[in-house]
Structure formats: structure tokens, C-alpha cells
Design an enzyme around this catalytic site. Structure first.
Site, PDB file in Angstrom:
ATOM      1  CE  LYS A 108      47.884  41.986  37.246  1.00  0.00           C
ATOM      2  NZ  LYS A 108      46.471  42.295  37.457  1.00  0.00           N
ATOM      3  CG  ASN A 109      44.334  45.321  36.067  1.00  0.00           C
ATOM      4  OD1 ASN A 109      44.990  44.272  36.097  1.00  0.00           O
ATOM      5  ND2 ASN A 109      43.723  45.801  37.137  1.00  0.00           N
ATOM      6  NE  ARG A 136      38.546  37.329  37.708  1.00  0.00           N
ATOM      7  CZ  ARG A 136      37.501  36.519  37.767  1.00  0.00           C
ATOM      8  NH1 ARG A 136      37.666  35.227  37.861  1.00  0.00           N
ATOM      9  NH2 ARG A 136      36.284  36.996  37.736  1.00  0.00           N
ATOM     10  CB  CYS A 185      44.600  37.054  43.198  1.00  0.00           C
ATOM     11  SG  CYS A 185      46.178  37.782  42.761  1.00  0.00           S
ATOM     12  NE  ARG A 245      38.985  37.734  41.129  1.00  0.00           N
ATOM     13  CZ  ARG A 245      40.192  38.149  40.762  1.00  0.00           C
ATOM     14  NH1 ARG A 245      41.255  37.433  41.060  1.00  0.00           N
ATOM     15  NH2 ARG A 245      40.328  39.273  40.081  1.00  0.00           N
ATOM     16  N   PRO A 246      32.957  35.082  40.155  1.00  0.00           N
ATOM     17  CG  PRO A 246      30.769  35.796  40.575  1.00  0.00           C
ATOM     18  CD  PRO A 246      32.146  35.786  41.161  1.00  0.00           C
ATOM     19  CG  ASP A 256      27.320  36.293  37.258  1.00  0.00           C
ATOM     20  OD1 ASP A 256      28.436  36.474  37.771  1.00  0.00           O
ATOM     21  OD2 ASP A 256      26.327  36.990  37.533  1.00  0.00           O
ATOM     22  CD  GLN A 257      26.227  40.380  35.800  1.00  0.00           C
ATOM     23  OE1 GLN A 257      25.643  41.166  35.056  1.00  0.00           O
ATOM     24  NE2 GLN A 257      25.579  39.472  36.516  1.00  0.00           N
ATOM     25  CG  ASP A 304      43.440  45.736  42.365  1.00  0.00           C
ATOM     26  OD1 ASP A 304      42.763  44.822  42.862  1.00  0.00           O
ATOM     27  OD2 ASP A 304      43.619  45.855  41.132  1.00  0.00           O
ATOM     28  NE  ARG A 362      49.251  36.616  38.283  1.00  0.00           N
ATOM     29  CZ  ARG A 362      48.143  36.942  38.960  1.00  0.00           C
ATOM     30  NH1 ARG A 362      47.934  36.476  40.149  1.00  0.00           N
ATOM     31  NH2 ARG A 362      47.241  37.717  38.414  1.00  0.00           N
TER      32      ARG A 362
HETATM   33  C1  UD1 Z   1      39.582  43.610  37.643  1.00  0.00           C
HETATM   34  C2  UD1 Z   1      41.057  43.776  37.859  1.00  0.00           C
HETATM   35  C3  UD1 Z   1      41.408  43.550  39.325  1.00  0.00           C
HETATM   36  C4  UD1 Z   1      40.550  44.398  40.248  1.00  0.00           C
HETATM   37  C5  UD1 Z   1      39.068  44.282  39.901  1.00  0.00           C
HETATM   38  C6  UD1 Z   1      38.198  45.258  40.659  1.00  0.00           C
HETATM   39  C7  UD1 Z   1      41.929  43.011  35.736  1.00  0.00           C
HETATM   40  C8  UD1 Z   1      42.677  41.964  35.004  1.00  0.00           C
HETATM   41  N1  UD1 Z   1      41.751  42.777  37.056  1.00  0.00           N
HETATM   42  O1  UD1 Z   1      39.271  42.258  37.949  1.00  0.00           O
HETATM   43  O2  UD1 Z   1      42.780  43.901  39.503  1.00  0.00           O
HETATM   44  O3  UD1 Z   1      40.729  43.981  41.582  1.00  0.00           O
HETATM   45  O4  UD1 Z   1      38.866  44.515  38.483  1.00  0.00           O
HETATM   46  O5  UD1 Z   1      38.641  46.547  40.448  1.00  0.00           O
HETATM   47  O6  UD1 Z   1      41.565  44.022  35.200  1.00  0.00           O
HETATM   48  N2  UD1 Z   1      31.563  39.934  39.418  1.00  0.00           N
HETATM   49  C9  UD1 Z   1      30.438  39.149  39.307  1.00  0.00           C
HETATM   50  N3  UD1 Z   1      30.153  38.595  38.102  1.00  0.00           N
HETATM   51  C10 UD1 Z   1      30.946  38.786  37.010  1.00  0.00           C
HETATM   52  C11 UD1 Z   1      32.079  39.584  37.132  1.00  0.00           C
HETATM   53  C12 UD1 Z   1      32.371  40.152  38.353  1.00  0.00           C
HETATM   54  O7  UD1 Z   1      29.697  38.962  40.268  1.00  0.00           O
HETATM   55  O8  UD1 Z   1      30.621  38.259  35.939  1.00  0.00           O
HETATM   56  C13 UD1 Z   1      31.878  40.562  40.704  1.00  0.00           C
HETATM   57  C14 UD1 Z   1      33.216  40.109  41.271  1.00  0.00           C
HETATM   58  O9  UD1 Z   1      33.107  38.918  42.004  1.00  0.00           O
HETATM   59  C15 UD1 Z   1      33.597  41.302  42.127  1.00  0.00           C
HETATM   60  C16 UD1 Z   1      33.047  42.497  41.342  1.00  0.00           C
HETATM   61  O10 UD1 Z   1      32.052  41.946  40.486  1.00  0.00           O
HETATM   62  O11 UD1 Z   1      32.931  41.230  43.354  1.00  0.00           O
HETATM   63  C17 UD1 Z   1      34.058  43.230  40.509  1.00  0.00           C
HETATM   64  O12 UD1 Z   1      34.768  42.309  39.692  1.00  0.00           O
HETATM   65  P1  UD1 Z   1      35.427  42.718  38.311  1.00  0.00           P
HETATM   66  O13 UD1 Z   1      35.417  44.206  38.161  1.00  0.00           O
HETATM   67  O14 UD1 Z   1      34.840  41.900  37.235  1.00  0.00           O
HETATM   68  O15 UD1 Z   1      36.917  42.240  38.534  1.00  0.00           O
HETATM   69  P2  UD1 Z   1      37.887  41.649  37.467  1.00  0.00           P
HETATM   70  O16 UD1 Z   1      37.569  42.187  36.115  1.00  0.00           O
HETATM   71  O17 UD1 Z   1      38.024  40.185  37.630  1.00  0.00           O
END
Ligand code: UD1
Length: 420
Positions: free
Chosen positions: A22-23, A93, A117, A122-123, A125-126, A305, A397
Site C-alpha cells: 500500500k505505502n 494521508r 488515520c 501528524r504534522p 513540517d519536514q 503499523d 482502505r
Molecule cells: C508513513 C506510512 C504509515 C506509517 C508511518 C510510520 C505512508 C502512506 N504511511 O506515514 O503507514 O505508520 O510512515 O512508519 O507511507 N513527522 C513530523 N513532521 C513531518 C512528518 C512526520 O513531525 O513533517 C512525525 C510524525 O508525526 C511521526 C513521525 O514523524 O511521529 C513519522 O511520520 P512519517 O514517517 O512521516 O509518517 P507518514 O509518512 O505520514
């Protein structure tokens, strides 16, 4: 509205075949925008998130041809809009990948703030920090991220948190940027390698995907390509844990066993037999597992996950186990549902203390998010009596044909309408 009706306590025997990741699919479908010609993507999972993404691509003007249930050809040459549909994008997402892909190709994108979800803050910012470093100007107006650049120029970007989404989004935007982009403290999940392989097959120059430093040398043109998506690591892990929860002997096929090492190791620690073959994993489980402690971490650590499915196995294990959720602070919403089934779990912030009991008992429960939904299915299979799970939209989903795969190995699970 549909529900699952599960009659628990039936051992499972047979084979389950894993679908495409999926991802990976959620990154690779938008990534096809970057090509100048058609891309054919195979081993796509038949899940609702993929349906939404194909619709989002068509809304932008891309032509999509469904050549088979797991194969689509996308021709991005007809794209005539850079604004992603608000209502559809909010459903998942991964709609944030349209930012990197549209910016990389057209230097302009309008993307709603992502949905998905509800598992805590879930920011993004990065993502924003990385894109701004490449020269993108970003504004947030009425829930829409408006991004524009005169030119994208390679830069050195250090991610403050290891983020799958930010790593991939920056990679997408940087493929055609001028010069070299370096992402440090990059995420290493298998989806990142898969997406980089897809982009490299189009002609991109990405090195280091799968390590914590990725270098992207911008190229002028990206052509079409063919790509087959890797097997789903999380679907595999879900069925591994499920086989242990329900007991029996299940062979899980079409997998990459190295992607599941953290899970296999923990399951072995619990006394479950995990046999790895070249592209399949067999789970044999006949006795009550022993409790262990688990901490979720970025890959190659234990995946967040699979934390919720694993909490079901710990709920029926011998002894007390501790789960520390280090990625998402809100990922214990399924615990209240498990408690309805008799589980003894105490949650304090990011830590759950699980005292194993002999048997769960069937109850009406709700899938509060995608992986929580999977966890409820596991719980239903292990419980005495009938479990009814509502809110299947979350499960649909991300899991292809979940009930068919389970019926095939002997589970008593039925999809019924609300009124039945
Ligand atoms: C992806 C996966 C999701 C999985 C997650 C962590 C997809 C579509 N989804 O989600 O299934 O649970 O990786 O393995 O691939 N964070 C920040 N700032 C940012 C981005 C992230 O603070 O700009 C934090 C998030 O809140 C979280 C951590 O970083 O605590 C990891 O998030 P991230 O790896 O970005 O998750 P997703 O890409 O949304």
C-alpha cells in the site's frame, strides 16, 4: 455501512498470498506525474486508497487505463490542473505526495492538508522544510497548501525527524531540480527504496535509498517505465501475527522475509515458530505465546503499523508485556475496543501495559483506524463467541480482500450489511 461477523476460536491452516505494498503504491501512483510518457504499474493492491489516488490523478487530467485488477497504465501528458480535489484528498494521508510530484514536474501545486488515520498529531513540517530548501514558496490558505517555485535547485536537507513521507516527497520534488539534493537522516523503509527504483527506472539519478543519506542528482527528462510494486510488509506482518493469534499452520506467500525481521524476531521470542523461505514465511503456533516488550521505531525497528495487531497477541500471551509507541502518541485508540473483549490493558501516554489473559470474548467493536481495524479482526479470530466489527471503511482502505484471504485458511468471517 457494512460489518464483519466473526466466529472465533477456529485454527487456521493453508496459504495466504500477500498483495502489493500500500505505502509504495501511494507514493508511486503520484510519482508517475513526473514522467513525460506512460508508466505501467503492476502488483497494485486492490484497496480503496489506490482507487482514491487513481481518481485524484484523473481529476488532474491524467489518463489512467486499468489493464487488470492489479495493473494500471498512467499517462500524465494530459494533466491540465495542479489543484488536487479537496474532498477526495482529505480521505487519505498520502495525498501529500501530489505536492512533491506536481512541484517536480510543473513547479506548482495546490494540495489540501492531508487526512488519513486519526492516530495523533501528524504534522508535515519536514515536508515543507525540505521543499522550501529546494526553492519552493509555500502558503497555507483555508486548509490548502499552495506551493510554487520559479526554479527548483538542489539543496542539503537534514530531517529533524525520520519521516517516510517527507523523505519521499523531497525525493519526488528533487528528481528534476537543478544540481544535487542530499537528504540526511532519511527514512529507510522498503517503500522508499521501491519508489526510488521506480523513479530511477524513469531515468532519475537517486542513490542511497534504504540508507539514511539519499543523494538525488537532478535530470532534465523522465521517461515512462514499467514497475512492479514490492509485497506489502505490513500486510505480511499482520497475517504473521494473525496466524499466531488464531493458532494453526499458515504459509504466507509473496513476501520479502528480510522486511519482517523485527517482527519474526519478536514472535520467536514469544515461542512462536517462524520459518523463513526465499519468498514466503510459515507460522506455526499451537501453544500460548509468552509476553515480550515492544518499542516501535523507524525501519528496521518494529513498525508502528504492527503495534496494534501485536497488542492483540500480547493480550492473550502468558505474562505481562509493555508496548512503547515512539512514533504516534495517539495510536492506542483500539485499546478501549480490546477491553470490551476482556483484554487487561493500561495505557499511560505512549506506554501500554498488557497483562495477558487466557481468552478474549467476542463483542461488538469498532475499527477506529486502519491498523486498529486489523487488530479487531485478529481479536475476533481469537475470541470465544461472536465479534461484530463496524467501520469497515478503515480496513478497506488498506487490506485487499481481507475476508476472502481469511476464509481461504478456514476463518469464519462474513461481511454483512448493517441491517443483517
Ligand atoms: C508513513 C506510512 C504509515 C506509517 C508511518 C510510520 C505512508 C502512506 N504511511 O506515514 O503507514 O505508520 O510512515 O512508519 O507511507 N513527522 C513530523 N513532521 C513531518 C512528518 C512526520 O513531525 O513533517 C512525525 C510524525 O508525526 C511521526 C513521525 O514523524 O511521529 C513519522 O511520520 P512519517 O514517517 O512521516 O509518517 P507518514 O509518512 O505520514
Amino acid at each position: 455501512m457494512e460489518k464483519f461477523k466473526i466466529e472465533g476460536c477456529h485454527k487456521l491452516y493453508g496459504e495466504i498470498t500477500i498483495s502489493g505494498a500500500k505505502n509504495s503504491a501511494l507514493a508511486i501512483l503520484p510519482a508517475s506525474i513526473l514522467a513525460e510518457k506512460s508508466c505501467t504499474i503492476r502488483n497494485l493492491p486492490a484497496i480503496d486508497d489506490v482507487t482514491y489516488l487513481k481518481e485524484l490523478l484523473r481529476n488532474l487530467g491524467a489518463k489512467t487505463t486499468d489493464e487488470d485488477i492489479d495493473k494500471v497504465t498512467i499517462n500524465p501528458a494530459y494533466i491540465n490542473s495542479f489543484a488536487v480535489d479537496f474532498e477526495l484528498a482529505k480521505k487519505l494521508r498520502a495525498s501529500y505526495y501530489f505536492l512533491g510530484a506536481l512541484l517536480g514536474k510543473y513547479k506548482e501545486a495546490e494540495v489540501p492538508f492531508p487526512g488519513g488515520c486519526d492516530i495523533g498529531v501528524r504534522p508535515i513540517d519536514q515536508h515543507i522544510k525540505g521543499l522550501e530548501a529546494l526553492g519552493v514558496e509555500i502558503k497555507l490558505e483555508h486548509g490548502i497548501i499552495k506551493a510554487k517555485a520559479k526554479e527548483l535547485i538542489g539543496a542539503s536537507i537534514y530531517l529533524d525527524v525520520v519521516s517516510v513521507g517527507a523523505t519521499i516527497n523531497i525525493m519526488l520534488a528533487a528528481c528534476k531540480a537543478k544540481g544535487i539534493t542530499t537528504i540526511e537522516n532519511a527514512a529507510k523503509e522498503p517503500y522508499i527504496v521501491d519508489t526510488a527504483n521506480f523513479l530511477n527506472a524513469m531515468g532519475a539519478n537517486i542513490k542511497g535509498a534504504g540508507t539514511d543519506v539519499i543523494k538525488i542528482k537532478g535530470v532534465e527528462h523522465l521517461s515512462g517505465c514499467e514497475h512492479s510494486i514490492i509485497p506489502d510488509q505490513i500486510e505480511t506482518g499482520t497475517y504473521m501475527i494473525l496466524a499466531a493469534v488464531a493458532k494453526g499452520d499458515v504459509l504466507i506467500k509473496n513476501v520479502i522475509p528480510t522486511h519482517l525481521e523485527s517482527v519474526s524476531a519478536k514472535m520467536r521470542e514469544m515461542g512462536i515458530e517462524v520459518i523463513e523461505y526465499e519468498d514466503s514465511i510459515r507460522i506455526i503456533s499451537n501453544t500460548r505465546p509468552k509476553s515480550v516488550n515492544i518499542k516501535t521505531l523507524p525501519y528496521p525497528g518494529f513498525p508502528t503499523d504492527l503495534q496494534q495487531p501485536m497488542s492483540v497477541l500480547l493480550s492473550i500471551a502468558e505474562g505481562t508485556g509493555i508496548i512503547t509507541e515512539s512514533i504516534y502518541e495517539g495510536r492506542f485508540k483500539h485499546v478501549d475496543e480490546l477491553k470490551r473483549m476482556g483484554a487487561k490493558i493500561k495505557v499511560d501516554g505512549r506506554v501500554a501495559l498488557i497483562e495477558g489473559i487466557e481468552k478474549l470474548s467476542g463483542a461488538p467493536v469498532c475499527a477506529t483506524d486502519l491498523r486498529a481495524g486489523a487488530a479487531m479482526v485478529l481479536a475476533g479470530l481469537a475470541a470465544e463467541g461472536e465479534t461484530i466489527i463496524s467501520n469497515l471503511n478503515h480496513i478497506d482502505r488498506g487490506y485487499e480482500n481481507l475476508e476472502d484471504k481469511l476464509i481461504h485458511v478456514g476463518a469464519k468471517i462474513k461481511r454483512v450489511h448493517e441491517t443483517e
